[in-house]
Write a protein that holds these residues in place. Structure first.
Motif, PDB file in Angstrom:
ATOM      1  N   GLU A   1       0.806  -1.229   0.000  1.00  0.00           N
ATOM      2  CA  GLU A   1       0.000   0.000   0.000  1.00  0.00           C
ATOM      3  C   GLU A   1       0.842   1.283   0.000  1.00  0.00           C
ATOM      4  O   GLU A   1       0.322   2.365  -0.254  1.00  0.00           O
ATOM      5  CB  GLU A   1      -1.001   0.001   1.176  1.00  0.00           C
ATOM      6  CG  GLU A   1      -0.398  -0.101   2.572  1.00  0.00           C
ATOM      7  CD  GLU A   1      -0.087  -1.516   3.040  1.00  0.00           C
ATOM      8  OE1 GLU A   1      -0.014  -2.439   2.193  1.00  0.00           O
ATOM      9  OE2 GLU A   1       0.121  -1.686   4.253  1.00  0.00           O
ATOM     10  N   ILE A   2       2.140   1.194   0.270  1.00  0.00           N
ATOM     11  CA  ILE A   2       2.950   2.425   0.219  1.00  0.00           C
ATOM     12  C   ILE A   2       4.045   2.341  -0.856  1.00  0.00           C
ATOM     13  O   ILE A   2       4.921   3.191  -0.929  1.00  0.00           O
ATOM     14  CB  ILE A   2       3.590   2.754   1.598  1.00  0.00           C
ATOM     15  CG1 ILE A   2       4.395   1.570   2.148  1.00  0.00           C
ATOM     16  CG2 ILE A   2       2.562   3.219   2.586  1.00  0.00           C
ATOM     17  CD1 ILE A   2       5.292   1.950   3.310  1.00  0.00           C
ATOM     18  N   LYS A   3       3.956   1.308  -1.705  1.00  0.00           N
ATOM     19  CA  LYS A   3       4.997   1.129  -2.737  1.00  0.00           C
ATOM     20  C   LYS A   3       5.136   2.358  -3.614  1.00  0.00           C
ATOM     21  O   LYS A   3       6.247   2.743  -3.988  1.00  0.00           O
ATOM     22  CB  LYS A   3       4.670  -0.098  -3.602  1.00  0.00           C
ATOM     23  CG  LYS A   3       5.175  -1.391  -2.973  1.00  0.00           C
ATOM     24  CD  LYS A   3       5.707  -2.373  -4.005  1.00  0.00           C
ATOM     25  CE  LYS A   3       6.629  -3.373  -3.332  1.00  0.00           C
ATOM     26  NZ  LYS A   3       6.074  -4.688  -3.187  1.00  0.00           N
ATOM     27  N   ASP A   4       4.005   3.004  -3.950  1.00  0.00           N
ATOM     28  CA  ASP A   4       4.094   4.165  -4.844  1.00  0.00           C
ATOM     29  C   ASP A   4       4.855   5.321  -4.190  1.00  0.00           C
ATOM     30  O   ASP A   4       5.500   6.107  -4.861  1.00  0.00           O
ATOM     31  CB  ASP A   4       2.694   4.622  -5.283  1.00  0.00           C
ATOM     32  CG  ASP A   4       1.810   4.935  -4.097  1.00  0.00           C
ATOM     33  OD1 ASP A   4       2.013   4.326  -3.029  1.00  0.00           O
ATOM     34  OD2 ASP A   4       0.929   5.809  -4.220  1.00  0.00           O
ATOM     35  N   LYS A   5       4.827   5.406  -2.884  1.00  0.00           N
ATOM     36  CA  LYS A   5       5.558   6.489  -2.198  1.00  0.00           C
ATOM     37  C   LYS A   5       7.057   6.206  -2.155  1.00  0.00           C
ATOM     38  O   LYS A   5       7.862   7.092  -1.905  1.00  0.00           O
ATOM     39  CB  LYS A   5       5.063   6.640  -0.753  1.00  0.00           C
ATOM     40  CG  LYS A   5       3.650   7.124  -0.636  1.00  0.00           C
ATOM     41  CD  LYS A   5       3.335   7.399   0.818  1.00  0.00           C
ATOM     42  CE  LYS A   5       1.864   7.587   1.065  1.00  0.00           C
ATOM     43  NZ  LYS A   5       1.234   8.640   0.290  1.00  0.00           N
ATOM     44  N   PHE A   6       7.431   4.950  -2.320  1.00  0.00           N
ATOM     45  CA  PHE A   6       8.830   4.583  -2.134  1.00  0.00           C
ATOM     46  C   PHE A   6       9.582   4.338  -3.448  1.00  0.00           C
ATOM     47  O   PHE A   6      10.651   3.741  -3.449  1.00  0.00           O
ATOM     48  CB  PHE A   6       8.949   3.381  -1.179  1.00  0.00           C
ATOM     49  CG  PHE A   6       8.960   3.822   0.269  1.00  0.00           C
ATOM     50  CD1 PHE A   6      10.152   3.948   0.968  1.00  0.00           C
ATOM     51  CD2 PHE A   6       7.780   4.176   0.899  1.00  0.00           C
ATOM     52  CE1 PHE A   6      10.156   4.404   2.279  1.00  0.00           C
ATOM     53  CE2 PHE A   6       7.772   4.629   2.222  1.00  0.00           C
ATOM     54  CZ  PHE A   6       8.964   4.740   2.907  1.00  0.00           C
ATOM     55  N   GLY A   7       9.005   4.842  -4.565  1.00  0.00           N
ATOM     56  CA  GLY A   7       9.757   4.794  -5.809  1.00  0.00           C
ATOM     57  C   GLY A   7      10.981   5.694  -5.662  1.00  0.00           C
ATOM     58  O   GLY A   7      10.944   6.660  -4.915  1.00  0.00           O
ATOM     59  N   PHE A   8      12.081   5.370  -6.341  1.00  0.00           N
ATOM     60  CA  PHE A   8      13.266   6.227  -6.211  1.00  0.00           C
ATOM     61  C   PHE A   8      14.088   6.250  -7.484  1.00  0.00           C
ATOM     62  O   PHE A   8      13.870   5.454  -8.404  1.00  0.00           O
ATOM     63  CB  PHE A   8      14.120   5.799  -5.012  1.00  0.00           C
ATOM     64  CG  PHE A   8      14.853   4.488  -5.166  1.00  0.00           C
ATOM     65  CD1 PHE A   8      14.201   3.274  -4.937  1.00  0.00           C
ATOM     66  CD2 PHE A   8      16.190   4.449  -5.531  1.00  0.00           C
ATOM     67  CE1 PHE A   8      14.864   2.063  -5.065  1.00  0.00           C
ATOM     68  CE2 PHE A   8      16.876   3.249  -5.663  1.00  0.00           C
ATOM     69  CZ  PHE A   8      16.206   2.052  -5.420  1.00  0.00           C
TER      70      PHE A   8
END
Ligand code: FES
Length: 355
Positions: free
Chosen positions: A30-37
């Motif tokens: 659920e937070i994968k999109d926030k942790f793109g880098f």
């Protein structure tokens, strides 16, 4: 940037050298999109050690397309977080973590046919390794020369991974180790990477190379020395990218400044849609510390003008910064400042973390 932290679980803690541990994290769906880098960026970790909240930024050494979020933490003498990480963190432990951030980054260009030169010293290899992999994997025609300074053979972090990259990309990657305390048989590879060493390395390995991009990560003096030499070789400033660690930044107090403004200001700070007013006196306090004093959960990590976690935009009024090691010229032009370094130069300042 908001100061939201997310609880992440360590799924792999590996001792890379005697004094360096790498940590990989599980990122919940659920937070994968926030942790793109992007290669070169860092994570800010937060934990409580002996009742004290400690936060530190560590560069990601993994490459984005791997889906892995991995940092390496080298123990520094007296370092609270780095000692804790090296001695105590194990698989299954949870840490608070801010999403990836940072201006030191390389976005691969699949069609590019470029020559990159990377310089790292010690744990400065972490963002450099990510950038190196990103270039090799996603720019199939680009070439890289990596200069990597260490005390000696056993202090090389990611030695095996670098060796295997060298073997896999034998035509596109050259690695030159420089040891300060051991002898490799070639005087060029002995010592620290300072101006003279960099000049000599350039002469020996880069004279006939059209350099398109330079990435440097290491102690302040080393990165500045290398940048100076690269500028002398007429590599444009915008092609030279620096990341500092262990910098000798001294917090300069406004009290000691003869020419600083000497009045109290009113700060209006916008964060997550809300606005907060607070005074900032002329005793040398910066905007970030003043905001924390009234209980605001403002984003920060290094408090030394390096990481840019505390970046915000001046909407009205003006500030001066003690140091800036992270913001790019176009960000300054657009009105961004590092709040941990910012002191008002007008009576009223409206500053926003949301814009
Ligand atoms: S907290 Fe790192 S630059 Fe301000």
């Amino acid at each position: 940037m908001s100061s939201d932290f997310y609880k992440l679980t360590v799924n792999k803690a590996v001792k890379e050298t005697d004094d360096c541990v790498s940590l990989s994290f599980d990122i919940p769906e659920e937070i994968k999109d926030k942790f793109g880098f992007i290669s070169g960026q860092y994570l800010t970790l937060k934990t409580t050690i002996n009742g004290e909240e400690v936060r530190r930024s560590y560069s990601l050494c993994s490459e984005p397309s791997s889906g892995i979020h991995k940092v390496a933490i080298k123990r520094v003498e007296g370092g609270l977080f780095s000692t804790y990480a090296n001695e105590s963190i194990k698989n299954g432990d949870a840490l608070e973590c801010m999403p990836p951030s940072g201006n030191f980054k390389h976005i691969p260009e699949p069609q590019a046919e470029k020559n990159y030169v990377l310089f790292a010293a010690g744990s400065g290899i972490t963002p450099i390794l990510s950038i190196l992999k990103s270039i090799l994997l996603h720019e199939s025609k680009s070439r890289v020369v990596l200069f990597y300074g260490n005390k000696g053979f056993h202090s090389i972090i990611f030695r095996e991974e670098i060796e295997s990259l060298k073997n896999r990309f034998i035509d596109r990657l050259s690695v030159i180790h420089i040891f300060s305390k051991e002898n490799l048989g070639n005087p060029l590879q002995k010592g620290r990477i300072d101006k003279i060493k960099c000049e000599n390395l350039y002469k020996a390995f880069l004279t006939n190379t059209d350099i398109d991009g330079v990435y440097i990560c290491g102690p302040e003096q080393m990165t500045l020395d290398i940048r100076d030499v690269m500028l002398e070789k007429e590599i444009p400033n915008e092609s030279i990218h620096l990341e500092l660690f262990g910098t000798s930044i001294k917090k300069e107090s406004k009290k000691d400044k003869k020419d600083g403004p000497s009045f109290d200001s009113l700060i209006t700070l916008k964060m997550d849609g809300d606005e907060y007013d607070f005074p900032l006196n002329s005793n040398g306090e910066n905007v970030l510390d003043a905001a924390q004093k009234i209980g605001l959960d403002v984003p920060f990590a290094c408090k030394g003008g390096v990481c840019c976690t505390c970046k915000a935009k001046i909407m009205e009024g003006s500030v001066s910064m003690d140091v800036n090691y992270g913001l790019e010229p176009d960000e300054i032009e657009a009105g961004y400042v590092l709040t941990c370094q910012a002191h008002p130069t007008t009576k009223n300042v409206f500053i926003s973390f949301d814009d």
